[in-house]
Scaffold this active site. Structure first.
Site, mmCIF file in Angstrom:
data_model
loop_
_atom_site.group_PDB
_atom_site.id
_atom_site.type_symbol
_atom_site.label_atom_id
_atom_site.label_comp_id
_atom_site.label_asym_id
_atom_site.label_seq_id
_atom_site.Cartn_x
_atom_site.Cartn_y
_atom_site.Cartn_z
ATOM 1 N N ASP A 67 0.808 -1.219 0.000
ATOM 2 C CA ASP A 67 0.000 0.000 0.000
ATOM 3 C C ASP A 67 0.842 1.271 0.000
ATOM 4 O O ASP A 67 2.065 1.233 0.229
ATOM 5 C CB ASP A 67 -0.969 -0.007 1.202
ATOM 6 C CG ASP A 67 -0.323 -0.550 2.476
ATOM 7 O OD1 ASP A 67 0.922 -0.546 2.573
ATOM 8 O OD2 ASP A 67 -1.055 -0.982 3.364
ATOM 9 N N ASP A 136 -7.950 -2.591 13.434
ATOM 10 C CA ASP A 136 -9.307 -2.924 12.989
ATOM 11 C C ASP A 136 -9.342 -4.209 12.160
ATOM 12 O O ASP A 136 -10.346 -4.529 11.541
ATOM 13 C CB ASP A 136 -9.935 -1.757 12.204
ATOM 14 C CG ASP A 136 -9.186 -1.449 10.910
ATOM 15 O OD1 ASP A 136 -8.193 -2.150 10.594
ATOM 16 O OD2 ASP A 136 -9.596 -0.507 10.206
ATOM 17 N N HIS A 138 -7.402 -4.905 9.576
ATOM 18 C CA HIS A 138 -7.041 -4.787 8.162
ATOM 19 C C HIS A 138 -5.734 -5.509 7.851
ATOM 20 O O HIS A 138 -4.863 -5.644 8.704
ATOM 21 C CB HIS A 138 -6.990 -3.320 7.699
ATOM 22 C CG HIS A 138 -5.886 -2.489 8.279
ATOM 23 N ND1 HIS A 138 -6.022 -1.141 8.536
ATOM 24 C CD2 HIS A 138 -4.605 -2.787 8.645
ATOM 25 C CE1 HIS A 138 -4.883 -0.671 9.019
ATOM 26 N NE2 HIS A 138 -4.024 -1.640 9.093
ATOM 27 N N GLU A 143 -9.743 -2.064 4.736
ATOM 28 C CA GLU A 143 -10.524 -1.687 5.903
ATOM 29 C C GLU A 143 -11.835 -2.494 5.937
ATOM 30 O O GLU A 143 -12.166 -3.175 4.951
ATOM 31 C CB GLU A 143 -10.810 -0.185 5.835
ATOM 32 C CG GLU A 143 -9.541 0.689 5.811
ATOM 33 C CD GLU A 143 -8.790 0.725 7.141
ATOM 34 O OE1 GLU A 143 -8.656 -0.316 7.786
ATOM 35 O OE2 GLU A 143 -8.329 1.811 7.516
HETATM 36 C C1 F6R Z 1 1.088 -1.346 6.062
HETATM 37 C C2 F6R Z 1 0.177 -2.464 6.304
HETATM 38 C C3 F6R Z 1 -0.681 -2.478 7.521
HETATM 39 C C4 F6R Z 1 0.116 -2.752 8.808
HETATM 40 C C5 F6R Z 1 -0.806 -2.696 10.018
HETATM 41 C C6 F6R Z 1 -0.054 -2.909 11.316
HETATM 42 O O1 F6R Z 1 1.805 -1.542 4.869
HETATM 43 O O2 F6R Z 1 0.145 -3.362 5.529
HETATM 44 O O3 F6R Z 1 -1.684 -3.437 7.349
HETATM 45 O O4 F6R Z 1 0.731 -4.012 8.709
HETATM 46 O O5 F6R Z 1 -1.488 -1.490 10.053
HETATM 47 O O6 F6R Z 1 0.779 -1.815 11.551
HETATM 48 P P1 F6R Z 1 1.716 -1.766 12.848
HETATM 49 O O7 F6R Z 1 2.757 -2.804 12.648
HETATM 50 O O8 F6R Z 1 2.286 -0.371 12.829
HETATM 51 O O9 F6R Z 1 0.851 -2.051 14.025
#
Ligand code: F6R
Length: 261
Positions: A67, A136, A138, A143
């Site tokens: 992303d 959440d 994701h 989302e």
């Molecule tokens: C970002 C992504 C997100 C993160 C998720 C956890 O490229 O793919 O799905 O893996 O938001 O983020 P952290 O590790 O910061 O809790």
């Protein structure tokens, strides 16, 4: 799905990095799907160490990130291109031309998403997709209510994700409200998935993702449909898993069990 519980975050991170390294030894031209976020920083530090101290070779590897924020140019400190260059690419011998992220400042975002999917297909698909999980539920920025067959597209971020990531911005209000993300369907097409989850604050969402019903409200539950998904967690993140003892039992008692296979 298999769940591997390690004593602490460092052990979970090290196993994740080892599994990636092993895949790269077996196939030097591996196509890696990569994630960003706080959890992955330690994985990239360990991969950089494996490159520097054990000669892990990235010269033929290709990467596709999940992303990118819409509106942030690559030189912005909070863009995921900047993150990847900083945490991994500049520390290993990868050819930057083989590293791909969606372009968050493309004039035509829909076309950018379409081309991203085409490029993944032209490279033969993703061999190993690395994932974290958001508060959440994701994966990528899929989302709640992301279709389980969704493809790369733009997505509005939830207030929960805004609360999770905006503290990383100098001015939290500068965090974009939209991002380009690979779809759940895109992720499910990768040949192998590794999801790394550490810390007590992820324990409730992890339990829902692994042991709850498959639902587009929690996109990580879609990984239950993947034929080769390994979830690597520390004890803190595993604390709410109902079948935790069973996952330990498999690890300790299955003579043929080999995460490196
Ligand atoms: C970002 C992504 C997100 C993160 C998720 C956890 O490229 O793919 O799905 O893996 O938001 O983020 P952290 O590790 O910061 O809790």
């Amino acid at each position: 799905m298999e769940v591997i519980i390690r004593d602490d975050a460092t052990a979970a991170v090290n196993l994740t990095a080892r599994l990636i390294a092993e895949a790269m030894h077996k196939k030097p031209s591996t196509v890696l799907g990569l994630a960003t976020g706080r959890t992955m920083e330690a994985v990239y530090a360990e991969l950089a160490r494996l490159h520097q101290e054990e000669k892990l070779d990235f010269s033929l590897a290709k990467t596709f990130n999940l992303d990118e924020y819409i509106g942030l140019p690559p030189e912005n400190k909070n863009s995921y291109r900047y993150y990847m260059n900083y945490h991994l690419f500049k520390n290993v011998n990868i050819d930057l031309r083989n590293t791909h992220l969606p372009n968050g400042i493309a004039d035509n975002i829909d076309l950018e998403c379409e081309n991203y999917e085409k490029l993944i297909a032209e490279c033969g698909g993703i061999d190993l997709q690395l994932l974290g999980i958001g508060r959440d539920g994701h994966i990528g920025f899929n989302e709640p209510l992301s279709a389980l067959r969704s493809r790369t597209r733009s997505k509005s971020l939830t207030p929960v994700t805004f609360a999770q990531n905006s503290p990383l911005f100098d001015r939290p209000e500068d965090m974009p409200k939209r991002a380009i993300t690979m779809g759940v369907g895109t992720v499910l097409e990768s040949k192998r998935v590794l999801m790394l989850v550490v810390g007590e604050e992820k324990s409730s969402i992890l339990a829902k993702a692994v042991e709850g019903p498959v639902t587009s409200m929690i996109s990580a539950t879609a990984l239950q449909l993947h034929p080769r998904c390994t979830v690597i967690v520390d004890e803190a993140a595993a604390s709410k898993l109902k079948e935790k003892d069973y996952y330990h039992w498999i690890f300790n008692n299955e003579p043929d069990w080999d995460p490196y296979r």
